[in-house]
Motif scaffolding. Structure first.
Motif, PDB file in Angstrom:
ATOM      1  N   ALA A 287       0.949  -1.038  -0.213  1.00 40.65           N
ATOM      2  CA  ALA A 287       0.361   0.484  -0.159  1.00 40.65           C
ATOM      3  C   ALA A 287       1.258   1.211   0.549  1.00 40.65           C
ATOM      4  O   ALA A 287       0.794   2.437  -0.439  1.00 40.65           O
ATOM      5  N   ASP A 288       1.774   0.992   0.861  1.00 37.81           N
ATOM      6  CA  ASP A 288       3.151   2.436   1.064  1.00 37.81           C
ATOM      7  C   ASP A 288       3.797   2.266   0.152  1.00 37.81           C
ATOM      8  O   ASP A 288       3.780   3.259  -1.311  1.00 37.81           O
ATOM      9  N   VAL A 289       3.999   1.359  -0.975  1.00 35.40           N
ATOM     10  CA  VAL A 289       4.895   1.805  -2.405  1.00 35.40           C
ATOM     11  C   VAL A 289       3.764   2.208  -3.527  1.00 35.40           C
ATOM     12  O   VAL A 289       3.976   2.915  -4.068  1.00 35.40           O
ATOM     13  N   ALA A 290       2.389   1.694  -3.605  1.00 36.91           N
ATOM     14  CA  ALA A 290       1.873   1.791  -4.437  1.00 36.91           C
ATOM     15  C   ALA A 290       1.785   3.307  -4.702  1.00 36.91           C
ATOM     16  O   ALA A 290       1.406   4.568  -5.268  1.00 36.91           O
ATOM     17  N   ASP A 291       1.471   4.423  -3.456  1.00 32.71           N
ATOM     18  CA  ASP A 291       1.098   5.367  -3.987  1.00 32.71           C
ATOM     19  C   ASP A 291       2.532   6.333  -3.566  1.00 32.71           C
ATOM     20  O   ASP A 291       3.179   7.956  -2.958  1.00 32.71           O
ATOM     21  N   ASN A 292       3.962   5.684  -3.455  1.00 34.68           N
ATOM     22  CA  ASN A 292       5.271   6.144  -3.154  1.00 34.68           C
ATOM     23  C   ASN A 292       5.743   6.855  -5.113  1.00 34.68           C
ATOM     24  O   ASN A 292       5.937   6.117  -5.466  1.00 34.68           O
ATOM     25  N   PRO A 293       5.769   8.006  -5.032  1.00 30.63           N
ATOM     26  CA  PRO A 293       6.110   8.377  -6.278  1.00 30.63           C
ATOM     27  C   PRO A 293       7.300   7.984  -6.779  1.00 30.63           C
ATOM     28  O   PRO A 293       8.010   8.478  -7.109  1.00 30.63           O
ATOM     29  N   HIS A 294       8.149   8.041  -5.388  1.00 29.23           N
ATOM     30  CA  HIS A 294      10.358   8.331  -5.503  1.00 29.23           C
ATOM     31  C   HIS A 294      10.286   6.865  -5.804  1.00 29.23           C
ATOM     32  O   HIS A 294      10.019   5.836  -5.416  1.00 29.23           O
ATOM     33  N   PRO A 295      11.846   6.781  -6.290  1.00 29.71           N
ATOM     34  CA  PRO A 295      12.803   5.752  -6.510  1.00 29.71           C
ATOM     35  C   PRO A 295      12.847   4.667  -5.092  1.00 29.71           C
ATOM     36  O   PRO A 295      13.276   5.721  -4.026  1.00 29.71           O
ATOM     37  N   VAL A 296      13.142   3.276  -4.952  1.00 30.71           N
ATOM     38  CA  VAL A 296      12.634   3.141  -4.134  1.00 30.71           C
ATOM     39  C   VAL A 296      13.983   2.047  -3.735  1.00 30.71           C
ATOM     40  O   VAL A 296      14.203   1.283  -4.550  1.00 30.71           O
ATOM     41  N   VAL A 297      14.007   1.941  -2.571  1.00 25.14           N
ATOM     42  CA  VAL A 297      15.574   0.808  -1.831  1.00 25.14           C
ATOM     43  C   VAL A 297      14.972   0.281  -1.306  1.00 25.14           C
ATOM     44  O   VAL A 297      14.613   0.692  -0.472  1.00 25.14           O
ATOM     45  N   PHE A 298      14.266  -1.348  -1.463  1.00 21.29           N
ATOM     46  CA  PHE A 298      13.498  -2.168  -0.228  1.00 21.29           C
ATOM     47  C   PHE A 298      15.239  -3.422   0.043  1.00 21.29           C
ATOM     48  O   PHE A 298      15.377  -4.204  -0.876  1.00 21.29           O
ATOM     49  N   ALA A 299      15.019  -3.526   1.301  1.00 23.21           N
ATOM     50  CA  ALA A 299      16.160  -4.791   2.144  1.00 23.21           C
ATOM     51  C   ALA A 299      16.168  -4.861   2.695  1.00 23.21           C
ATOM     52  O   ALA A 299      15.193  -3.644   3.816  1.00 23.21           O
ATOM     53  N   GLY A 300      16.316  -5.875   3.292  1.00 24.66           N
ATOM     54  CA  GLY A 300      15.882  -6.262   5.183  1.00 24.66           C
ATOM     55  C   GLY A 300      15.868  -8.047   4.987  1.00 24.66           C
ATOM     56  O   GLY A 300      16.440  -8.582   3.839  1.00 24.66           O
ATOM     57  N   ASP A 301      15.864  -8.624   6.312  1.00 23.03           N
ATOM     58  CA  ASP A 301      15.671 -10.016   6.934  1.00 23.03           C
ATOM     59  C   ASP A 301      14.113 -10.444   6.818  1.00 23.03           C
ATOM     60  O   ASP A 301      13.259  -9.892   7.712  1.00 23.03           O
ATOM     61  N   LEU A 302      14.110 -10.675   5.547  1.00 28.02           N
ATOM     62  CA  LEU A 302      12.706 -11.239   5.464  1.00 28.02           C
ATOM     63  C   LEU A 302      12.282 -12.348   6.328  1.00 28.02           C
ATOM     64  O   LEU A 302      11.068 -12.545   5.543  1.00 28.02           O
TER      65      LEU A 302
END
Length: 377
Positions: A287-302
């Motif tokens: 939901a947050d990514v869908a409304d985010n107009p900026h370039p995105v980096v997503f990382a972590g321990d999933l």
């Protein structure tokens, strides 16, 4: 009367029939299991335990079962076909990275951003005990390791301590963190810590509770000294990178299973609750990514291996950076000194280039390797 030759031939025929049944049964059973896994993983909470199987098994098992094919005469073709089908169905979830053979990332520009994501394993609280059973802390060693990465942005998980009763508590010495990273900007939400050389223009913890399928009365527990640990598993920070805003999501999803996947009186041990929390974390991110107009980096321990379907429910906008790794079988998690499989991931939006991506050994500080990447929007 029965001919002598017929009597002598009967046992070999029976052995061949027995061998054919074993070979066909093993091949068919494995194909059914792989099909069930592809169907149920990430959908049925009670499949959490099979979800923990080593991903490489989905390639290794059918290849090993090929030795039974000669026993399947006269059904050898059927047996081989079943195993090839199982291999084809299991290949996408085996964690193999064939793209490393041909993918060559573009050279990094001078203004590229270095990122280091890592599960610290309870910050500087070593999993050893002193003479009185108290935890041993070694902050000097931890900070030496972090400085050695020389990153512009640190996305760190498990910025917390645990009591002997396994209750999470905040790290007390935040002042030292600021002294160790002078001029850096810091954002904290629960156990998630983002340390950035670039200014933070937005800081947003993503609460999972609005996205749960069910209500859980103890979320968070009434006596928790760290309520956000239970409810926030992704921290968004928008960073001003050379005049342009870039979003960094720092994430640490719940472990799928603690013990057997059975129902329990609280969310900490309840298999259904953990399934629900993991799904809600992905929904909150989407939901947050869908409304985010900026370039995105997503990382972590999933806490998600390549075999788990949850990985494939991430937003379509996010692109897996695995091809940039130099390993045909990336591993980020170890136990008892043995490298096992991958639980840590890096995704970006399509408008972010990944110029370098590698796993960094944890130097005995954690059971997770760090993820080092060089990116540019």
């Amino acid at each position: 009367m029965t001919a002598v030759g017929d009597v002598a031939a009967a046992p070999p025929r029976r052995r061949r029939r027995w061998g054919a049944r074993v070979a066909l049964g093993a091949a068919g059973a494995w194909l059914v299991f792989v099909a069930a896994h592809r169907l149920l993983s990430g959908r049925a909470w009670w499949w959490n335990l099979p979800d923990l199987l080593p991903p490489l098994l989905f390639v290794a098992a059918p290849l090993l079962l090929l030795v039974l094919v000669p026993l399947a005469r006269p059904a050898r073709l059927w047996c081989a076909a079943l195993l090839v089908a199982a291999l084809a169905l299991g290949w996408p979830v085996a964690g193999v990275n064939p793209a490393t053979l041909w993918h060559r990332p573009a050279p990094a520009p001078p203004d590229a951003v270095t990122v280091f994501s890592w599960n610290t394993w309870y910050w500087d609280q070593m999993l050893a005990a002193g003479p009185g059973g108290e935890p041993i802390h070694d902050p000097d060693r931890l900070y030496r390791y972090l400085h050695a990465q020389a990153a512009d942005v640190y996305l760190l998980q498990e910025f917390l301590y645990f009591t002997p009763e396994w209750d999470p508590v905040p790290v007390a010495d935040v002042d030292r963190l600021r002294r160790e990273f002078p001029g850096f900007h810091i954002a904290v939400a629960g156990e998630l810590l983002t340390v950035s050389r670039f200014p933070i223009t937005l800081e947003r913890p993503l609460d999972v509770r609005p996205w749960l399928d069910r209500e859980w009365d103890d979320l968070p527990p009434a006596d928790s000294r760290m309520p956000a640990y239970h409810t926030v598993k992704t921290l968004r920070t928008d960073l001003l990178v050379d005049g342009r805003v870039v979003t960094f999501y720092n994430s640490h999803l719940h472990v799928p299973v603690v013990g057997l996947p059975a129902r329990a009186p609280d969310t900490a041990d309840d298999g259904l609750a953990r399934h629900d929390l993991r799904q809600a974390s992905i929904r909150a991110l989407a939901a947050d990514v869908a409304d985010n107009p900026h370039p995105v980096v997503f990382a972590g321990d999933l806490n998600t291996s390549p075999a788990m379907r949850l990985l494939r429910t991430l937003p379509d906008r996010l692109v897996d950076a695995t091809a940039a790794l130099d390993s045909p079988y990336p591993v980020s998690w170890a136990r008892y000194g043995l490298p096992l499989w991958r639980l840590d991931w890096l995704f970006t939006s399509a408008d972010v280039d990944v110029h370098e991506y590698r796993m960094v050994p944890p130097d005995g500080l954690s059971d997770h390797s760090g993820q080092f990447a060089v990116v540019s929007p």
